[in-house]
Design a protein around this motif. Sequence first.
Motif, PDB file in Angstrom:
ATOM      1  N   TYR A 160      48.997  67.096  12.708  1.00 42.08           N
ATOM      2  CA  TYR A 160      48.170  66.848  13.893  1.00 42.08           C
ATOM      3  C   TYR A 160      47.634  68.163  14.467  1.00 42.08           C
ATOM      4  N   LEU A 161      48.489  69.163  14.556  1.00 46.07           N
ATOM      5  CA  LEU A 161      48.103  70.463  15.094  1.00 46.07           C
ATOM      6  C   LEU A 161      46.995  71.099  14.246  1.00 46.07           C
ATOM      7  N   ILE A 162      47.141  71.040  12.922  1.00 44.86           N
ATOM      8  CA  ILE A 162      46.133  71.610  12.021  1.00 44.86           C
ATOM      9  C   ILE A 162      44.829  70.821  12.111  1.00 44.86           C
ATOM     10  N   GLU A 163      44.935  69.499  12.196  1.00 47.58           N
ATOM     11  CA  GLU A 163      43.730  68.664  12.316  1.00 47.58           C
ATOM     12  C   GLU A 163      42.957  68.995  13.590  1.00 47.58           C
ATOM     13  N   LYS A 164      43.670  69.121  14.713  1.00 43.42           N
ATOM     14  CA  LYS A 164      43.019  69.435  15.992  1.00 43.42           C
ATOM     15  C   LYS A 164      42.343  70.803  15.931  1.00 43.42           C
ATOM     16  N   ALA A 165      43.032  71.784  15.325  1.00 46.46           N
ATOM     17  CA  ALA A 165      42.459  73.131  15.210  1.00 46.46           C
ATOM     18  C   ALA A 165      41.218  73.110  14.317  1.00 46.46           C
ATOM     19  N   SER A 166      41.276  72.336  13.232  1.00 49.81           N
ATOM     20  CA  SER A 166      40.162  72.297  12.273  1.00 49.81           C
ATOM     21  C   SER A 166      38.904  71.668  12.880  1.00 49.81           C
ATOM     22  N   GLU A 167      39.102  70.795  13.886  1.00 49.73           N
ATOM     23  CA  GLU A 167      37.960  70.175  14.569  1.00 49.73           C
ATOM     24  C   GLU A 167      37.218  71.184  15.449  1.00 49.73           C
ATOM     25  N   LYS A 168      37.935  72.216  15.891  1.00 45.37           N
ATOM     26  CA  LYS A 168      37.380  73.161  16.852  1.00 45.37           C
ATOM     27  C   LYS A 168      36.724  74.387  16.212  1.00 45.37           C
ATOM     28  N   MET A 169      37.029  74.663  14.928  1.00 40.57           N
ATOM     29  CA  MET A 169      36.580  75.902  14.289  1.00 40.57           C
ATOM     30  C   MET A 169      35.837  75.624  12.986  1.00 40.57           C
ATOM     31  N   ASP A 170      35.078  76.616  12.539  1.00 41.09           N
ATOM     32  CA  ASP A 170      34.408  76.498  11.232  1.00 41.09           C
ATOM     33  C   ASP A 170      35.428  76.507  10.101  1.00 41.09           C
ATOM     34  N   ASN A 171      36.401  77.401  10.230  1.00 36.88           N
ATOM     35  CA  ASN A 171      37.432  77.543   9.202  1.00 36.88           C
ATOM     36  C   ASN A 171      38.793  77.761   9.850  1.00 36.88           C
ATOM     37  N   ILE A 172      39.830  77.306   9.158  1.00 40.58           N
ATOM     38  CA  ILE A 172      41.207  77.514   9.620  1.00 40.58           C
ATOM     39  C   ILE A 172      42.031  78.100   8.478  1.00 40.58           C
ATOM     40  N   LEU A 173      42.781  79.147   8.804  1.00 44.03           N
ATOM     41  CA  LEU A 173      43.767  79.717   7.873  1.00 44.03           C
ATOM     42  C   LEU A 173      45.149  79.330   8.371  1.00 44.03           C
ATOM     43  N   VAL A 174      45.922  78.677   7.512  1.00 46.23           N
ATOM     44  CA  VAL A 174      47.322  78.353   7.827  1.00 46.23           C
ATOM     45  C   VAL A 174      48.202  79.278   6.999  1.00 46.23           C
ATOM     46  N   LEU A 175      48.967  80.125   7.675  1.00 47.63           N
ATOM     47  CA  LEU A 175      49.929  80.991   6.994  1.00 47.63           C
ATOM     48  C   LEU A 175      51.308  80.355   7.111  1.00 47.63           C
ATOM     49  N   VAL A 176      51.919  80.069   5.975  1.00 45.46           N
ATOM     50  CA  VAL A 176      53.254  79.464   5.953  1.00 45.46           C
ATOM     51  C   VAL A 176      54.287  80.579   5.803  1.00 45.46           C
ATOM     52  N   VAL A 177      55.240  80.621   6.728  1.00 52.79           N
ATOM     53  CA  VAL A 177      56.253  81.685   6.748  1.00 52.79           C
ATOM     54  C   VAL A 177      56.937  81.783   5.382  1.00 52.79           C
ATOM     55  N   GLU A 178      56.811  82.977   4.787  1.00 46.38           N
ATOM     56  CA  GLU A 178      57.254  83.165   3.408  1.00 46.38           C
ATOM     57  C   GLU A 178      58.742  83.476   3.295  1.00 46.38           C
ATOM     58  N   GLU A 179      59.308  84.019   4.348  1.00 45.97           N
ATOM     59  CA  GLU A 179      60.730  84.395   4.328  1.00 45.97           C
ATOM     60  C   GLU A 179      61.594  83.164   4.023  1.00 45.97           C
ATOM     61  N   ASP A 180      62.472  83.305   3.035  1.00 41.83           N
ATOM     62  CA  ASP A 180      63.327  82.173   2.651  1.00 41.83           C
ATOM     63  C   ASP A 180      64.629  82.179   3.442  1.00 41.83           C
ATOM     64  N   ARG A 181      64.541  81.781   4.710  1.00 46.06           N
ATOM     65  CA  ARG A 181      65.731  81.733   5.548  1.00 46.06           C
ATOM     66  C   ARG A 181      65.893  80.347   6.165  1.00 46.06           C
ATOM     67  N   SER A 182      65.186  79.361   5.607  1.00 44.09           N
ATOM     68  CA  SER A 182      65.175  78.025   6.187  1.00 44.09           C
ATOM     69  C   SER A 182      65.874  77.030   5.265  1.00 44.09           C
ATOM     70  N   SER A 183      66.121  75.829   5.772  1.00 45.11           N
ATOM     71  CA  SER A 183      66.774  74.790   4.976  1.00 45.11           C
ATOM     72  C   SER A 183      65.948  74.447   3.743  1.00 45.11           C
ATOM     73  N   PHE A 184      64.631  74.374   3.934  1.00 51.39           N
ATOM     74  CA  PHE A 184      63.729  74.056   2.830  1.00 51.39           C
ATOM     75  C   PHE A 184      63.136  75.346   2.273  1.00 51.39           C
ATOM     76  N   PRO A 185      63.228  75.562   0.950  1.00 47.92           N
ATOM     77  CA  PRO A 185      62.699  76.790   0.339  1.00 47.92           C
ATOM     78  C   PRO A 185      61.197  76.933   0.571  1.00 47.92           C
ATOM     79  N   PHE A 186      60.731  78.184   0.604  1.00 46.80           N
ATOM     80  CA  PHE A 186      59.309  78.466   0.834  1.00 46.80           C
ATOM     81  C   PHE A 186      58.416  77.733  -0.159  1.00 46.80           C
ATOM     82  N   VAL A 187      58.788  77.749  -1.432  1.00 46.52           N
ATOM     83  CA  VAL A 187      57.941  77.147  -2.473  1.00 46.52           C
ATOM     84  C   VAL A 187      57.692  75.661  -2.191  1.00 46.52           C
ATOM     85  N   ASP A 188      58.662  74.977  -1.598  1.00 45.47           N
ATOM     86  CA  ASP A 188      58.507  73.560  -1.256  1.00 45.47           C
ATOM     87  C   ASP A 188      57.758  73.386   0.057  1.00 45.47           C
TER      88      ASP A 188
END
Length: 344
Positions: A160-188
């Motif tokens: 929802y957050l990405i959809e709302k942002a994409s409506e407001k701008m020409d382009n959106i860059l989503v950077l996904v936190v690369e550090e592997d310190r979360s329950s779900f691995p970065f690659v997933d």
Amino acid sequence: MNIETLNLNSNYQKNELKTFLKKFELNFDETIDYSLVIRKDEEIVATASKSKNIIKCFAIDDSMRGEGVTNTLVTTLLNKSFDQGIFHSFVFTKPSNESIFKGVGFKSISKTDKVALLEIGLNSIDKTIENMKNNLKWSLDSNNGLLIMNCNPFTLGHQYLIEKASEKMDNILVLVVEEDRSSFPFVDRIELVKKGTIHLKNVTVLPSSEYVISSATFPNYFLRKEDDSLTEFMKLDTKITAEHFCKKLNISTRFVGEEPYCEVTNKYNETMIETFKEFGLNVEIIPRKESDNIAISASYVRQLLKEDNWNEISKIVPATTLEFLQSTKGKEITDRIKHSSSVH
């Protein structure tokens, strides 16, 4: 000059180092995996440590200035890193030490009033941003936005957050936190974000790099620890995002979700607004998407996974996330979450 490796398993030696660091208003960092000290008459007079590829807890007694101590400590630490297959290192230090590290080959990334971050090695922030530019190919007159997300895992709230942002701008860059310190691995995590935004043609999803919300720029994010260093790390991380990523990638606005639960994230958002003002950039906070009057969050999904509440989970994650959670790999991660004492 007697340089020695500190025995990190010895409480006596660790306490000895902690006492020395206190003279310089520095705290020993428990994530340290290798520590060097130089002694004079059996007393510590200089020290430097590292945690993976981050040099920290650097301190030299005034009596040792001009003795080539910095070069000796840093060279020894970097050689240790090389032996471990690490060829790119950061250093956290006080701004007053910045010139010392530049003198041994480090390049400045950014600094606040109290902390400076420098780097040395095969990679650099300029190379990283150049690679991102090649993936984006935005026109100079386009209006572009940025989101930085952990997505642990990707929810309908993130979507929802990405959809709302994409409506407001020409382009959106989503950077996904690369550090592997979360329950779900970065690659997933990044794969789920890509699948969950495939319908948004003006959205590009990329790894965040080690310059955004990482152990190098913002260790407190992963520790969820509020201490004296928290504000400085927030300032540093948001300043790097503003002066390097936004300015160099032609981004005018960073979008964030409203944060009703996490005090650390709330403070981070407040700090970011102040920092971005200094660079003439905008921060737009979008209210969270709710389900049954509860703000959708990844932490809520992880809690539901612990409870095996698949009915509720299916209401707050995209079909692509649900499919992954019910896959063999997803179930393995869920089992780990169930048996952990917390839900990171």
